[in-house]
Design an enzyme around this catalytic site. Structure first.
Site, PDB file in Angstrom:
ATOM      1  N   GLN A  64       0.846  -1.201   0.000  1.00 45.05           N
ATOM      2  CA  GLN A  64       0.000   0.000   0.000  1.00 45.05           C
ATOM      3  C   GLN A  64       0.884   1.255   0.000  1.00 45.05           C
ATOM      4  O   GLN A  64       1.538   1.557   1.002  1.00 45.05           O
ATOM      5  CB  GLN A  64      -0.870  -0.023   1.255  1.00 45.05           C
ATOM      6  CG  GLN A  64      -1.741   1.200   1.462  1.00 45.05           C
ATOM      7  CD  GLN A  64      -2.637   1.038   2.690  1.00 45.05           C
ATOM      8  OE1 GLN A  64      -2.344   0.226   3.570  1.00 45.05           O
ATOM      9  NE2 GLN A  64      -3.710   1.792   2.748  1.00 45.05           N
ATOM     10  N   GLY A  65       0.883   1.988  -1.100  1.00 46.30           N
ATOM     11  CA  GLY A  65       1.743   3.172  -1.212  1.00 46.30           C
ATOM     12  C   GLY A  65       0.976   4.458  -1.008  1.00 46.30           C
ATOM     13  O   GLY A  65       0.689   5.197  -1.956  1.00 46.30           O
TER      14      GLY A  65
ATOM     15  N   SER B 285       1.436   6.596   2.384  1.00 47.94           N
ATOM     16  CA  SER B 285       2.183   7.559   3.204  1.00 47.94           C
ATOM     17  C   SER B 285       3.479   8.001   2.523  1.00 47.94           C
ATOM     18  O   SER B 285       4.091   7.249   1.766  1.00 47.94           O
ATOM     19  CB  SER B 285       2.538   6.930   4.543  1.00 47.94           C
ATOM     20  OG  SER B 285       1.386   6.434   5.163  1.00 47.94           O
TER      21      SER B 285
ATOM     22  N   GLU C 166     -10.087  -0.793   4.815  1.00 45.06           N
ATOM     23  CA  GLU C 166      -8.999  -1.020   5.763  1.00 45.06           C
ATOM     24  C   GLU C 166      -9.483  -0.841   7.197  1.00 45.06           C
ATOM     25  O   GLU C 166      -9.106  -1.577   8.095  1.00 45.06           O
ATOM     26  CB  GLU C 166      -7.841  -0.057   5.489  1.00 45.06           C
ATOM     27  CG  GLU C 166      -6.693  -0.211   6.492  1.00 45.06           C
ATOM     28  CD  GLU C 166      -5.409   0.478   6.054  1.00 45.06           C
ATOM     29  OE1 GLU C 166      -5.482   1.374   5.191  1.00 45.06           O
ATOM     30  OE2 GLU C 166      -4.353   0.109   6.587  1.00 45.06           O
TER      31      GLU C 166
ATOM     32  N   ASN D  42      -4.939   7.458  16.354  1.00 42.38           N
ATOM     33  CA  ASN D  42      -6.009   7.699  17.333  1.00 42.38           C
ATOM     34  C   ASN D  42      -6.579   9.110  17.209  1.00 42.38           C
ATOM     35  O   ASN D  42      -7.793   9.302  17.252  1.00 42.38           O
ATOM     36  CB  ASN D  42      -5.455   7.539  18.749  1.00 42.38           C
ATOM     37  CG  ASN D  42      -5.646   6.121  19.256  1.00 42.38           C
ATOM     38  OD1 ASN D  42      -6.157   5.265  18.538  1.00 42.38           O
ATOM     39  ND2 ASN D  42      -5.236   5.884  20.491  1.00 42.38           N
ATOM     40  N   GLU D  43      -5.689  10.069  17.084  1.00 42.73           N
ATOM     41  CA  GLU D  43      -6.144  11.463  17.048  1.00 42.73           C
ATOM     42  C   GLU D  43      -7.001  11.714  15.812  1.00 42.73           C
ATOM     43  O   GLU D  43      -8.037  12.380  15.876  1.00 42.73           O
ATOM     44  CB  GLU D  43      -4.938  12.411  17.067  1.00 42.73           C
ATOM     45  CG  GLU D  43      -4.193  12.430  18.402  1.00 42.73           C
ATOM     46  CD  GLU D  43      -3.395  11.158  18.696  1.00 42.73           C
ATOM     47  OE1 GLU D  43      -3.011  10.452  17.733  1.00 42.73           O
ATOM     48  OE2 GLU D  43      -3.168  10.849  19.878  1.00 42.73           O
TER      49      GLU D  43
HETATM   50  C1  LIG Z   1       3.423  -0.602  11.353  1.00 40.44           C
HETATM   51  C2  LIG Z   1       2.990   0.404  10.363  1.00 40.44           C
HETATM   52  C3  LIG Z   1       2.649  -0.009   9.091  1.00 40.44           C
HETATM   53  C4  LIG Z   1       2.285   0.927   8.144  1.00 40.44           C
HETATM   54  N1  LIG Z   1       1.998   0.472   6.876  1.00 40.44           N
HETATM   55  C5  LIG Z   1       1.722   1.383   5.917  1.00 40.44           C
HETATM   56  C6  LIG Z   1       1.534   0.970   4.575  1.00 40.44           C
HETATM   57  O1  LIG Z   1       1.616  -0.225   4.257  1.00 40.44           O
HETATM   58  N2  LIG Z   1       1.294   1.883   3.636  1.00 40.44           N
HETATM   59  C7  LIG Z   1       1.186   3.207   3.949  1.00 40.44           C
HETATM   60  O2  LIG Z   1       0.935   4.003   3.042  1.00 40.44           O
HETATM   61  N3  LIG Z   1       1.377   3.666   5.207  1.00 40.44           N
HETATM   62  C8  LIG Z   1       1.650   2.774   6.203  1.00 40.44           C
HETATM   63  N4  LIG Z   1       1.858   3.208   7.487  1.00 40.44           N
HETATM   64  C9  LIG Z   1       1.868   4.654   7.739  1.00 40.44           C
HETATM   65  C10 LIG Z   1       0.716   5.162   8.581  1.00 40.44           C
HETATM   66  O3  LIG Z   1      -0.466   5.177   7.856  1.00 40.44           O
HETATM   67  C11 LIG Z   1       1.115   6.553   9.091  1.00 40.44           C
HETATM   68  O4  LIG Z   1       2.194   6.376   9.971  1.00 40.44           O
HETATM   69  C12 LIG Z   1      -0.016   7.235   9.803  1.00 40.44           C
HETATM   70  O5  LIG Z   1      -1.022   7.613   8.895  1.00 40.44           O
HETATM   71  C13 LIG Z   1       0.459   8.482  10.568  1.00 40.44           C
HETATM   72  O6  LIG Z   1       1.186   9.350   9.781  1.00 40.44           O
HETATM   73  P1  LIG Z   1       2.610   9.894  10.256  1.00 40.44           P
HETATM   74  O7  LIG Z   1       3.406   8.699  10.633  1.00 40.44           O
HETATM   75  O8  LIG Z   1       3.123  10.753   9.196  1.00 40.44           O
HETATM   76  O9  LIG Z   1       2.325  10.717  11.566  1.00 40.44           O
HETATM   77  P2  LIG Z   1       1.985  12.295  11.618  1.00 40.44           P
HETATM   78  O10 LIG Z   1       0.845  12.564  10.707  1.00 40.44           O
HETATM   79  O11 LIG Z   1       3.230  13.065  11.468  1.00 40.44           O
HETATM   80  O12 LIG Z   1       1.465  12.418  13.096  1.00 40.44           O
HETATM   81  C14 LIG Z   1       2.289  12.685  14.243  1.00 40.44           C
HETATM   82  C15 LIG Z   1       1.379  12.875  15.449  1.00 40.44           C
HETATM   83  O13 LIG Z   1       0.548  14.024  15.236  1.00 40.44           O
HETATM   84  C16 LIG Z   1      -0.807  13.689  15.344  1.00 40.44           C
HETATM   85  N5  LIG Z   1      -1.607  14.454  14.389  1.00 40.44           N
HETATM   86  C17 LIG Z   1      -1.399  14.623  13.076  1.00 40.44           C
HETATM   87  N6  LIG Z   1      -2.367  15.346  12.524  1.00 40.44           N
HETATM   88  C18 LIG Z   1      -3.227  15.653  13.510  1.00 40.44           C
HETATM   89  C19 LIG Z   1      -4.442  16.390  13.586  1.00 40.44           C
HETATM   90  N7  LIG Z   1      -5.011  16.941  12.502  1.00 40.44           N
HETATM   91  N8  LIG Z   1      -5.045  16.487  14.779  1.00 40.44           N
HETATM   92  C20 LIG Z   1      -4.490  15.918  15.888  1.00 40.44           C
HETATM   93  N9  LIG Z   1      -3.364  15.216  15.872  1.00 40.44           N
HETATM   94  C21 LIG Z   1      -2.738  15.092  14.706  1.00 40.44           C
HETATM   95  C22 LIG Z   1      -0.876  12.210  15.010  1.00 40.44           C
HETATM   96  O14 LIG Z   1      -2.019  11.614  15.547  1.00 40.44           O
HETATM   97  C23 LIG Z   1       0.426  11.704  15.641  1.00 40.44           C
HETATM   98  O15 LIG Z   1       0.195  11.492  16.997  1.00 40.44           O
HETATM   99  C24 LIG Z   1       2.232   2.291   8.469  1.00 40.44           C
HETATM  100  C25 LIG Z   1       2.559   2.700   9.753  1.00 40.44           C
HETATM  101  C26 LIG Z   1       2.934   1.779  10.698  1.00 40.44           C
HETATM  102  C27 LIG Z   1       3.307   2.257  12.052  1.00 40.44           C
END
Ligand SMILES: Cc1cc2nc3c(=O)[nH]c(=O)nc-3n(C[C@H](O)[C@H](O)[C@H](O)COP(=O)(O)OP(=O)(O)OC[C@H]3O[C@@H](n4cnc5c(N)ncnc54)[C@H](O)[C@@H]3O)c2cc1C
Lengths: 374, 387
Positions: free
Chosen positions: B127-128, B130, B246, B370-371
């Site tokens: 899944q591409g 992020s 999902e 969660n957020e």
């Molecule tokens: C084990 C694992 C597998 C994954 N597999 C995939 C995959 O196969 N394909 C893929 O595309 N992605 C994948 N992901 C990525 C995942 O979807 C992202 O990590 C997730 O959406 C969060 O984005 P971020 O890591 O950029 O965090 P950020 O968006 O940078 O968030 C950082 C913190 O800020 C908070 N935050 C951000 N925006 C807000 C808001 N508007 N209000 C309040 N709080 C906020 C978040 O909740 C978090 O606590 C995977 C992640 C993990 C951990």
């Protein structure tokens, strides 16, 4: 657990009717009127079998009604009369006693409560009323400290310990029985009136004993468990209303030039309320439909039944307390006033968390079930 | 329970008993989240074994090679599968995310081209979504794509946290196809083969010590003209439909493993005496209670009319509820294990629980943190105004 069209219709009728006729903030003389209308709607006949002129429906329909009553904090004998007294008769009474009483209870010719141990504990050791043989009849003595009694009752079903031969029996008596005195208590939750009942040598005839001795113990235990499921439904309704109150209020209340509801710290709190409430609702509905299926014979033994209902009970108790507390907080200063509803739910939530045993006890029973088996 | 279901369960149990043996025996209860590095090649063979048995795509329409089984039987399958120790499904991204999306929004050619590979365990998917700068704010995607002169699409950019890309043949990518567009506009949803010179996959080591996810770099990578789902520029809609799968049904099968994990906690507690600690007893009971909540909420969600367009509260709260439950189970497991938990265990049960403890920290992050979940619940479920 998908609702049928009839069930949905019942739910909608109940929601509309109760929204229009809430009595929680009215003088208590409105209670009799509400109760008689509820009886007219047939809600007291829901779980009475069809051959006794009831509707022959089951736990799912009761759950739907209880949820709506919980939402509106309806002050009625429904819990005492339908959920407790009728269930006790269905689970623990002789066929003859059922025939005599259930139709009357379903149509408001009688309104009853059930007396078990404190907080509706069904353990024989906790029963505080004792029964003694007296010729053909019986004498009841003792005290029940907190009985669900809103003044509209005509009868009570009393679980008493038999003095001579150790055992438990269920007695039927009218509230005007000689030797019985009822003292209303000053309760915090005004929507759930209670009274202290003193049994000063209350004499009863032989046919006042209504239990089927072979099933009275298991039947009363099951009554408590089934009633706890219904109380859980009521708790879900209360939690749902707390959530609604919080959402409505924070959308209207403006601070810093914006509705308070637009702040994320507030949104996350109401979202958390919704998560807990909806989870509890799912479990209550799901367990109720399992119980309904079980009634048709696909086997849910007493231990499994108690475990399933414990899940509903724990979730609903915790969700209601949480949502009531959050509703107060999210109302700010007005949340602490008599004028606004959150305080009423807060009190009901606390009341409900204790009756039928606190969540700690249900968890311990579950732990024993999960951990201590051979 | 209908007789039908009983028979079906028996059929699953019998099949598992005769197939999860021999060279597959070592896969029992292995390969779940946090354990994806376990026997990947053998697990793919297992996927093919499953497919040959007719156990993949149970809920898909018959026209697409599925069995169109009612929900109750799908659940029964997952329950029996886990009961028998069925390993974590390496093909779940394809089966439960890509396939339903293609069935809903793909062209007939795309369905014919891709569904059999997914169902037969021949082609695996990643899944591409992020990117380093686009996580919760998925619409901030900067990976670009454009049609070349030959009509094929080209890609440039970087995806991150891409689970199982190193085990996959294909990746679905959300990329910006309209230069200068911002937010949800101008995105496209592309199906891209991973094995090509324009793509590099670098493993990222996780807190569990393993590397289930990766960075995927696109440097002029290509895919065919007909490998776009939906119209160019309308990829957001497709991406959201997939996220719906999902956050909903796809995790249900995985959650059946929760029952097994809780049982492992109970077994450990009974063996080491923690079962006598009143506080632990309360928490174990609570974990069981929470599991019933997830189970009944899942049933409610799936049994409602899928046709209804009303926002369904039970579906909205589901991801948040199960991920938090699982995270707490991980903590409970370690509290039950006690000081022995500090050491990487050789005991299969304890080792599994250690993985649950660490991996469950991700459950509240992927598929919407969660957020973000709470924002969605408040705004869509409760009509709270946007900030
Ligand atoms: C084990 C694992 C597998 C994954 N597999 C995939 C995959 O196969 N394909 C893929 O595309 N992605 C994948 N992901 C990525 C995942 O979807 C992202 O990590 C997730 O959406 C969060 O984005 P971020 O890591 O950029 O965090 P950020 O968006 O940078 O968030 C950082 C913190 O800020 C908070 N935050 C951000 N925006 C807000 C808001 N508007 N209000 C309040 N709080 C906020 C978040 O909740 C978090 O606590 C995977 C992640 C993990 C951990």
């Amino acid at each position: 657990m998908k609702l049928s069209d009839e069930q949905r219709a019942l739910q909608e009728t109940a929601a509309d009717f109760l929204a229009a006729h809430t009595n929680a903030r009215k003088e208590t003389d409105a209670d009799a009127e509400l109760w008689s209308r509820i009886v007219e709607l047939g809600w007291a006949a829901v779980q009475v079998p069809e051959d006794l002129d009831g509707l022959g429906l089951g736990p799912v329909e009761l759950v739907l009604l209880m949820e709506e009553m919980g939402r509106r904090l309806a002050r009625t004998p429904f819990l005492a009369n339908v959920v407790l007294a009728q269930t006790a008769l269905l689970q623990a009474a002789s066929a003859e006693a059922q025939q005599r009483a259930l139709t009357a209870l379903a149509y408001g010719e009688r309104t009853a409560t059930l007396i078990l141990g404190p907080g509706l504990d069904a353990e024989p050791a906790s029963l505080t009323v004792k029964a003694r043989r007296d010729g053909d009849g019986w004498v009841l003595a003792g005290e029940a400290a907190q009985v669900l009694d809103d003044g509209l009752l005509t009868h009570a079903y009393v679980a008493a310990r038999i003095e001579e031969a150790p055992g438990v029996a269920l007695f039927e008596l009218a509230v005007d029985a000689a030797g019985l005195s009822r003292t209303p208590l000053e309760v915090w939750d005004l929507t759930r009136p209670q009274a202290r009942w003193c049994f000063d040598e209350v004499r009863l005839t032989a046919d006042a004993r209504v239990d089927d001795p072979a099933r009275v113990l298991a039947g009363l235990a099951r009554t408590r468990v089934l009633a706890a499921l219904q109380l859980a439904a009521e708790q879900v309704g209360g939690a749902a209303q707390c959530l609604q109150l919080a959402v409505d209020y924070t959308k209207e209340r403006v601070q810093f030039g914006k509705p308070v509801a637009s702040f994320q710290a507030v949104k996350h709190r109401v979202a958390e309320m919704m998560v807990r409430m909806e989870t509890a609702r799912s479990t209550v509905l799901g367990v109720a439909s399992r119980v309904a299926q079980g009634a048709q014979g696909s086997g849910l033994d007493d231990a499994a039944l108690a475990a399933e209902i414990a899940a509903a009970r724990v979730q609903a108790s915790e969700a209601y307390r949480y949502c009531a507390q959050e509703a107060i907080q999210l109302h700010g200063g007005v949340g602490f006033t008599w004028e606004y509803d959150p305080q009423m739910h807060f009190k009901r939530a606390q009341w409900a968390s204790q009756w039928f045993g606190p969540t700690r006890d249900w968890r311990e029973a579950l732990a024993a079930h999960l951990l201590d088996a051979a | 329970m209908s007789m039908n279901e009983q028979e079906f369960r028996q059929e699953v149990a019998d099949w598992m008993a005769t197939h999860l043996v021999g060279r597959f025996a070592c896969l029992k209860h292995r390969g779940g989240p946090g354990d994806e590095e376990a026997f990947p090649a053998l697990r793919k063979e297992w996927e093919q074994e499953l497919a040959a048995g007719g156990w993949v795509g149970l809920g898909w329409p018959k026209a697409h090679g599925g069995r169109d089984l009612p929900l109750a039987l799908q659940l029964a399958f997952h329950e029996e599968y886990v009961r028998a120790g069925g390993p974590g499904r390496i093909g779940h991204i394809g089966e439960t995310l890509m396939a339903p999306t293609l069935i809903a929004l793909g062209t007939p050619e795309q369905q014919r081209r891709f569904l059999p590979g997914i169902r037969e365990g021949r082609e695996y998917w990643a899944q591409g979504y992020s990117e380093p700068g686009a996580g919760s704010d998925l619409a901030a995607i900067t990976t670009r794509c454009w049609p070349g002169e030959d009509g094929r699409w080209r890609l440039q950019g970087q995806k991150v946290w891409t689970s199982l890309a190193h085990e996959s043949e294909w990746i679905f990518v959300v990329a910006r196809s309209t230069p200068g567009s911002v937010g949800r506009e101008g995105l496209s949803f592309l199906l891209v083969p991973l094995d090509q010179p324009g793509i590099e996959i670098h493993p990222i080591r996780q807190m569990t010590g393993e590397a289930e996810f990766n960075s995927v770099f696109f440097d002029g990578a290509v895919t065919e003209a007909d490998c776009i789902v939906g119209k160019p520029g309308e990829g957001w809609k497709v991406a959201m439909a997939l996220l719906g799968f999902e956050r909903g049904v796809s995790t249900l099968g995985q959650q059946m493993h929760f029952i097994h994990e809780l049982q492992l906690v109970i077994d450990v507690a009974r063996a080491n005496g923690a079962a006598r600690d009143p506080a632990i007893r309360q928490r174990i009971a609570d974990a069981w209670v929470g599991l019933q909540g997830l189970r009944y909420n899942g049933l409610r969600m799936l049994e409602e009319d899928t046709g209804s367009t009303k926002v369904r509260p039970e579906a909205l709260i589901y991801k948040y509820a199960w991920s938090n439950w699982h995270r707490e189970l991980g903590q409970l497991a370690m509290d039950v294990i006690g000081v022995a938990g500090d050491v990487r265990s050789d005991d299969d049960a304890v080792r599994r629980l250690q993985q649950v403890f660490f991996f469950s920290r991700a459950d509240t992050i992927y598929a919407g943190t969660n957020e973000i979940q709470l924002n969605i619940i408040a705004e869509r479920g409760l009509g709270m105004p946007r900030g």
